[in-house]
Design a protein around this motif. Structure first.
Motif, PDB file in Angstrom:
ATOM      1  N   GLN A  10      41.192  63.022 -84.986  1.00  9.33           N
ATOM      2  CA  GLN A  10      42.553  63.410 -85.305  1.00  9.33           C
ATOM      3  C   GLN A  10      43.488  62.216 -85.145  1.00  9.33           C
ATOM      4  N   PRO A  11      44.239  61.848 -86.183  1.00 12.13           N
ATOM      5  CA  PRO A  11      45.158  60.718 -86.041  1.00 12.13           C
ATOM      6  C   PRO A  11      46.333  61.068 -85.130  1.00 12.13           C
ATOM      7  N   VAL A  12      46.930  60.042 -84.572  1.00 12.72           N
ATOM      8  CA  VAL A  12      48.117  60.193 -83.744  1.00 12.72           C
ATOM      9  C   VAL A  12      49.197  59.290 -84.328  1.00 12.72           C
ATOM     10  N   VAL A  13      50.325  59.194 -83.657  1.00 14.62           N
ATOM     11  CA  VAL A  13      51.411  58.332 -84.135  1.00 14.62           C
ATOM     12  C   VAL A  13      51.758  57.332 -83.040  1.00 14.62           C
ATOM     13  N   MET A  14      51.768  56.057 -83.422  1.00 14.59           N
ATOM     14  CA  MET A  14      52.109  54.981 -82.500  1.00 14.59           C
ATOM     15  C   MET A  14      53.502  54.458 -82.838  1.00 14.59           C
ATOM     16  N   VAL A  15      54.326  54.321 -81.818  1.00 13.63           N
ATOM     17  CA  VAL A  15      55.702  53.849 -81.985  1.00 13.63           C
ATOM     18  C   VAL A  15      55.869  52.526 -81.249  1.00 13.63           C
ATOM     19  N   SER A  56      50.619  63.745 -82.303  1.00 10.23           N
ATOM     20  CA  SER A  56      51.107  64.307 -83.561  1.00 10.23           C
ATOM     21  C   SER A  56      50.523  63.492 -84.703  1.00 10.23           C
ATOM     22  N   ASN A  57      50.387  64.103 -85.859  1.00 13.23           N
ATOM     23  CA  ASN A  57      49.966  63.345 -87.046  1.00 13.23           C
ATOM     24  C   ASN A  57      51.100  63.224 -88.051  1.00 13.23           C
ATOM     25  N   SER A  58      52.342  63.490 -87.576  1.00  9.18           N
ATOM     26  CA  SER A  58      53.507  63.456 -88.457  1.00  9.18           C
ATOM     27  C   SER A  58      54.534  62.462 -87.939  1.00  9.18           C
ATOM     28  N   ALA A  59      54.783  61.408 -88.715  1.00  7.94           N
ATOM     29  CA  ALA A  59      55.795  60.429 -88.333  1.00  7.94           C
ATOM     30  C   ALA A  59      57.185  61.064 -88.312  1.00  7.94           C
ATOM     31  N   ALA A  60      57.433  62.002 -89.222  1.00  3.33           N
ATOM     32  CA  ALA A  60      58.736  62.665 -89.273  1.00  3.33           C
ATOM     33  C   ALA A  60      58.974  63.498 -88.020  1.00  3.33           C
ATOM     34  N   GLU A  61      57.929  64.176 -87.551  1.00  2.00           N
ATOM     35  CA  GLU A  61      58.051  64.968 -86.331  1.00  2.00           C
ATOM     36  C   GLU A  61      58.326  64.075 -85.132  1.00  2.00           C
ATOM     37  N   VAL A  62      57.614  62.976 -85.042  1.00  2.00           N
ATOM     38  CA  VAL A  62      57.811  62.041 -83.929  1.00  2.00           C
ATOM     39  C   VAL A  62      59.212  61.443 -83.964  1.00  2.00           C
ATOM     40  N   ASP A  63      59.724  61.166 -85.149  1.00  2.00           N
ATOM     41  CA  ASP A  63      61.077  60.639 -85.282  1.00  2.00           C
ATOM     42  C   ASP A  63      62.094  61.600 -84.662  1.00  2.00           C
ATOM     43  N   LYS A  64      61.888  62.903 -84.844  1.00  2.00           N
ATOM     44  CA  LYS A  64      62.779  63.898 -84.234  1.00  2.00           C
ATOM     45  C   LYS A  64      62.667  63.876 -82.718  1.00  2.00           C
ATOM     46  N   ASP A  72      65.835  60.811 -76.926  1.00  2.00           N
ATOM     47  CA  ASP A  72      65.907  59.728 -75.951  1.00  2.00           C
ATOM     48  C   ASP A  72      67.272  59.038 -76.059  1.00  2.00           C
ATOM     49  N   PRO A  73      68.086  59.058 -74.998  1.00  2.00           N
ATOM     50  CA  PRO A  73      69.433  58.456 -75.078  1.00  2.00           C
ATOM     51  C   PRO A  73      69.410  56.955 -75.341  1.00  2.00           C
ATOM     52  N   ALA A  74      68.403  56.247 -74.802  1.00  2.00           N
ATOM     53  CA  ALA A  74      68.328  54.796 -75.021  1.00  2.00           C
ATOM     54  C   ALA A  74      67.976  54.481 -76.466  1.00  2.00           C
ATOM     55  N   ILE A  75      67.147  55.299 -77.074  1.00  2.00           N
ATOM     56  CA  ILE A  75      66.800  55.102 -78.479  1.00  2.00           C
ATOM     57  C   ILE A  75      67.993  55.441 -79.368  1.00  2.00           C
ATOM     58  N   ARG A  76      68.702  56.493 -79.031  1.00  2.00           N
ATOM     59  CA  ARG A  76      69.893  56.862 -79.813  1.00  2.00           C
ATOM     60  C   ARG A  76      70.951  55.764 -79.757  1.00  2.00           C
ATOM     61  N   SER A  77      70.967  54.995 -78.685  1.00  2.00           N
ATOM     62  CA  SER A  77      71.972  53.928 -78.543  1.00  2.00           C
ATOM     63  C   SER A  77      71.490  52.605 -79.151  1.00  2.00           C
ATOM     64  N   ASN A  78      70.344  52.655 -79.868  1.00  2.00           N
ATOM     65  CA  ASN A  78      69.810  51.478 -80.577  1.00  2.00           C
ATOM     66  C   ASN A  78      69.465  50.323 -79.643  1.00  2.00           C
ATOM     67  N   GLN A  79      68.863  50.657 -78.504  1.00  2.00           N
ATOM     68  CA  GLN A  79      68.437  49.611 -77.581  1.00  2.00           C
ATOM     69  C   GLN A  79      67.242  48.825 -78.114  1.00  2.00           C
ATOM     70  N   TRP A  80      66.472  49.459 -79.006  1.00  2.00           N
ATOM     71  CA  TRP A  80      65.293  48.798 -79.551  1.00  2.00           C
ATOM     72  C   TRP A  80      65.248  48.961 -81.068  1.00  2.00           C
ATOM     73  N   ARG A  81      64.555  48.047 -81.715  1.00  2.00           N
ATOM     74  CA  ARG A  81      64.172  48.223 -83.118  1.00  2.00           C
ATOM     75  C   ARG A  81      62.864  49.003 -83.126  1.00  2.00           C
ATOM     76  N   ILE A  82      62.794  50.057 -83.928  1.00  2.00           N
ATOM     77  CA  ILE A  82      61.685  51.001 -83.842  1.00  2.00           C
ATOM     78  C   ILE A  82      60.826  50.956 -85.093  1.00  2.00           C
ATOM     79  N   GLU A  83      59.507  51.003 -84.893  1.00  2.00           N
ATOM     80  CA  GLU A  83      58.543  51.109 -85.986  1.00  2.00           C
ATOM     81  C   GLU A  83      57.621  52.287 -85.674  1.00  2.00           C
ATOM     82  N   ILE A  84      57.542  53.249 -86.587  1.00  2.00           N
ATOM     83  CA  ILE A  84      56.741  54.456 -86.403  1.00  2.00           C
ATOM     84  C   ILE A  84      55.566  54.412 -87.371  1.00  2.00           C
TER      85      ILE A  84
END
Length: 212
Positions: free
Chosen positions: A17-22, A75-83, A88-100
């Motif tokens: 089963q695939p997963v999602v790496m961020v 999860s096998n859904s990048a869209a689900e993981v994005d939600k 995460d408050p730190a992610i919402r504040s753009n503390q990091w550049r994200i790749e899903i």
């Protein structure tokens, strides 16, 4: 061309089963904020990681030396993981550049290790595909040679995990101990210019891939 590459990817995957790496990459241009505010964001970040872990959504988390890190989601859904990331408050504040990226593990199944946790450091190699006119005709042969080279590395006993991303996004190799860059440079696909790589020191809980 893209269809051909996708077929090649399918022939290299496993039935697991695939997963999602961020990937969380440290930003070099993030505006400086008051220390108290940053501490609150990171406190919220850690609390959110614990919440997602308790819910069975987050399997593995770990940090890079110098900032940023990796999260692996059940999860096998990048869209689900994005939600989920948006909680995460730190992610919402753009503390990091994200790749899903959807991740197909081929060695070392991502899993939530039981407490108490012991943090260990590994060498993480991120492979990125560089497909161009000069190497596209050799693509199947080079990818086969790459996989064979990784199989040889696994026999050393130092490989903790290895897997690939969808389409042309490359993959990762996680190894314990010191890693001489020349070992990765000797990969046939790297020598041919098909794969580029970056090595980062990465810390996570021991047992995150079933290793002991």
């Amino acid at each position: 061309m893209r269809f051909f590459i996708w077929i090649l990817f399918l022939t290299r995957t496993l039935s697991a089963q695939p997963v999602v790496m961020v990937f969380l990459y440290a930003r070099g241009n993030t505006p400086e904020m008051p220390k108290e505010q940053l501490n609150q964001l990171m406190k919220g970040h850690r609390a959110n990681i614990q919440k997602l872990t308790n819910e069975g959504r987050l399997l593995v988390n770990g940090s890079f030396d110098g900032g940023g890190g990796i999260l692996i989601f059940n999860s096998n859904s990048a869209a689900e993981v994005d939600k989920w990331l948006k909680t995460d408050p730190a992610i919402r504040s753009n503390q990091w550049r994200i790749e899903i990226l959807p991740y197909q593990y081929r060695y070392g199944k991502p899993q939530a290790p039981p407490p108490p946790y012991e943090v260990v450091s590994y060498q993480l190699v991120r492979f990125t595909s560089y497909i161009a006119k000069f190497n596209v005709n050799d693509l199947p042969q080079l990818m086969q040679q790459h996989d064979e080279y990784l199989s040889l590395l696994k026999k050393s006993g130092n490989v903790v995990a290895e897997g690939i991303f969808n389409d042309t996004d490359g993959g990762v190799l996680i190894m314990k101990g010191d890693l001489d860059q020349a070992v990765i440079e000797s990969d046939p696909a790297v020598r041919a210019g098909l794969l580029e790589f970056e090595i980062k020191k990465w810390s996570t809980a021991q047992g995150a891939f079933g290793e002991k």
